[in-house]
Design a protein around this motif. Sequence first.
Motif, PDB file in Angstrom:
ATOM      1  N   HIS A 153       0.739  -1.083   0.073  1.00 40.41           N
ATOM      2  CA  HIS A 153       0.005   0.000   0.075  1.00 40.41           C
ATOM      3  C   HIS A 153       0.988   1.238  -0.121  1.00 40.41           C
ATOM      4  O   HIS A 153       2.016   1.250   0.029  1.00 40.41           O
ATOM      5  N   PHE A 154       0.298   2.443   0.026  1.00 36.07           N
ATOM      6  CA  PHE A 154       0.737   3.732  -0.016  1.00 36.07           C
ATOM      7  C   PHE A 154       1.826   3.945   1.392  1.00 36.07           C
ATOM      8  O   PHE A 154       2.835   4.434   1.163  1.00 36.07           O
ATOM      9  N   GLU A 155       1.443   3.475   2.439  1.00 35.53           N
ATOM     10  CA  GLU A 155       2.064   3.438   3.597  1.00 35.53           C
ATOM     11  C   GLU A 155       1.931   2.033   4.158  1.00 35.53           C
ATOM     12  O   GLU A 155       1.139   1.244   3.946  1.00 35.53           O
ATOM     13  N   ARG A 156       2.983   1.862   5.250  1.00 33.72           N
ATOM     14  CA  ARG A 156       3.040   0.493   6.160  1.00 33.72           C
ATOM     15  C   ARG A 156       2.203   0.768   7.113  1.00 33.72           C
ATOM     16  O   ARG A 156       2.361   0.944   8.227  1.00 33.72           O
ATOM     17  N   TYR A 157       0.638   0.455   6.862  1.00 34.22           N
ATOM     18  CA  TYR A 157      -0.269   0.255   7.769  1.00 34.22           C
ATOM     19  C   TYR A 157      -0.294  -0.586   8.847  1.00 34.22           C
ATOM     20  O   TYR A 157      -0.865  -0.576   9.728  1.00 34.22           O
ATOM     21  N   ASP A 158       0.538  -1.758   8.591  1.00 32.52           N
ATOM     22  CA  ASP A 158       0.534  -2.883   9.376  1.00 32.52           C
ATOM     23  C   ASP A 158       1.904  -3.733   9.145  1.00 32.52           C
ATOM     24  O   ASP A 158       2.418  -3.321   8.228  1.00 32.52           O
ATOM     25  N   HIS A 162       3.595  -3.537   2.871  1.00 31.23           N
ATOM     26  CA  HIS A 162       5.011  -3.155   2.413  1.00 31.23           C
ATOM     27  C   HIS A 162       4.464  -1.893   1.491  1.00 31.23           C
ATOM     28  O   HIS A 162       3.564  -1.825   1.050  1.00 31.23           O
ATOM     29  N   THR A 163       5.544  -0.816   1.266  1.00 34.55           N
ATOM     30  CA  THR A 163       5.291   0.083   0.296  1.00 34.55           C
ATOM     31  C   THR A 163       5.370  -0.538  -1.207  1.00 34.55           C
ATOM     32  O   THR A 163       5.708  -1.624  -1.384  1.00 34.55           O
ATOM     33  N   PRO A 164       4.912   0.257  -1.948  1.00 36.04           N
ATOM     34  CA  PRO A 164       4.653  -0.334  -3.590  1.00 36.04           C
ATOM     35  C   PRO A 164       5.856  -0.888  -4.116  1.00 36.04           C
ATOM     36  O   PRO A 164       6.857  -0.674  -4.073  1.00 36.04           O
ATOM     37  N   VAL A 165       5.618  -1.888  -4.803  1.00 31.63           N
ATOM     38  CA  VAL A 165       6.521  -2.681  -6.013  1.00 31.63           C
ATOM     39  C   VAL A 165       6.819  -1.592  -6.950  1.00 31.63           C
ATOM     40  O   VAL A 165       5.801  -1.503  -7.679  1.00 31.63           O
ATOM     41  N   ILE A 166       7.654  -0.776  -6.979  1.00 31.31           N
ATOM     42  CA  ILE A 166       8.171   0.235  -8.246  1.00 31.31           C
ATOM     43  C   ILE A 166       9.018  -0.629  -9.241  1.00 31.31           C
ATOM     44  O   ILE A 166      10.170  -1.290  -8.774  1.00 31.31           O
ATOM     45  N   ARG A 167       8.601  -1.005 -10.367  1.00 37.63           N
ATOM     46  CA  ARG A 167       9.212  -1.650 -11.409  1.00 37.63           C
ATOM     47  C   ARG A 167      10.664  -1.118 -11.742  1.00 37.63           C
ATOM     48  O   ARG A 167      10.874   0.082 -11.658  1.00 37.63           O
ATOM     49  N   GLY A 168      11.402  -2.049 -12.103  1.00 33.66           N
ATOM     50  CA  GLY A 168      13.042  -1.705 -12.215  1.00 33.66           C
ATOM     51  C   GLY A 168      13.059  -0.576 -13.379  1.00 33.66           C
ATOM     52  O   GLY A 168      13.912   0.318 -13.195  1.00 33.66           O
ATOM     53  N   ASP A 169      12.244  -0.764 -14.446  1.00 38.41           N
ATOM     54  CA  ASP A 169      12.380   0.165 -15.601  1.00 38.41           C
ATOM     55  C   ASP A 169      11.779   1.492 -15.083  1.00 38.41           C
ATOM     56  O   ASP A 169      12.503   2.472 -15.727  1.00 38.41           O
ATOM     57  N   ILE A 170      10.990   1.617 -14.112  1.00 35.09           N
ATOM     58  CA  ILE A 170      10.542   2.781 -13.702  1.00 35.09           C
ATOM     59  C   ILE A 170      11.527   3.596 -12.863  1.00 35.09           C
ATOM     60  O   ILE A 170      11.963   4.833 -12.761  1.00 35.09           O
ATOM     61  N   ARG A 171      12.055   2.603 -11.781  1.00 35.38           N
ATOM     62  CA  ARG A 171      13.259   3.028 -10.921  1.00 35.38           C
ATOM     63  C   ARG A 171      14.589   3.563 -11.884  1.00 35.38           C
ATOM     64  O   ARG A 171      15.063   4.686 -11.466  1.00 35.38           O
ATOM     65  N   ARG A 172      14.924   3.102 -13.002  1.00 29.86           N
ATOM     66  CA  ARG A 172      15.968   3.263 -13.621  1.00 29.86           C
ATOM     67  C   ARG A 172      15.834   4.500 -14.627  1.00 29.86           C
ATOM     68  O   ARG A 172      16.501   4.991 -15.313  1.00 29.86           O
TER      69      ARG A 172
END
Length: 330
Positions: A153-158, A162-172
């Motif tokens: 989710h957008f924040e670690r509510y529990d 976990h925070t979002p999976v951001i794809r590698g091609d987006i990160r790069r």
Amino acid sequence: MKILFGIQGTGNGHISRAREIVPLLQQYGDVDLLVSGTEAEVSLSQPLKYKFHGFSFVFGKNGGVDNWATFKIMNLRQLWKDMHSLPLQDYDLIINDFEPVSAWACRLQKVPSVSLSHQCSFVSSKTPRPAKWNYAEWLFKYYSPTTHHIGFHFERYDDFIHTPVIRGDIRRMETSDKGHYSVYLPAYSDKTLVKHLSQTRDVEWHIFSKRQKTPYREGNVQIFPVNNEAFNASLASCTGLLTGGGFEGPAEALYLGKKVLMIPMRGQYEQQCNALSASKLGVEVIHTIGPDFVQRINKWLGDDKRIVVDFPDETAQIVDNMVKQYARQR
């Protein structure tokens, strides 16, 4: 080790996240992929072992679900048959991203399975949601039931979220700001969007359409067929993203430092929940395209506020922990 990964095929977010997770899973053994659903434009690079009709909703053209079209494509007899067709005893680990066929097959055959999804974050009462809507909460619980949960989710509510999976091609991705705004609103017709966005202040709009097969332009609005590479390029160089109440799309835009405005689908409880969570981060939310829509869009266009998020790259560690904790030992 043999792994079965069941993936929801309604919308593009589940498939997009799987494109990041599947190569990680393949480091631990042979991975069979199962997809059910009918409403995704992106696809996996790896071949599918199973492709089922599943149980999907159909996007409408006026901001909500097309209930009649959804009913027409429903095939409960086939769903029941598919649930009983899977040889689950062949697998050491069964993972599920909000996919009902494999989830219910596991439940019927009393085989453990793991949710690796955004939707399972709603197992926690700490995850934000608007006023309780019993039917939708039932859907979260029973649409794709599993024995274990790893949520995003957008924040670690529990502690399992976990925070979002951001794809590698987006990160790069190298980002820029060429002044245009990217648009993905599949629950609205192109005609409706063009009508309103052409009235806004002097900016360029890139609409990515589920319905259009060839690009065209009307004034300051360009319409493109949905295409993963083209959308990513538009997103990387845009000023902001106008989108629905999904999860992966807004998360990636926020990660890239883009402005985001969300219009959640009417009657779609998960999107209403996502919009509420995003609003707590400072994201602008409009709940309907009404008489004041152009005025509100212009106000958003003139606001230079940017939201800073912390979405660390921990997907590999999450997958490693999941395999070590839940894989069956033979």
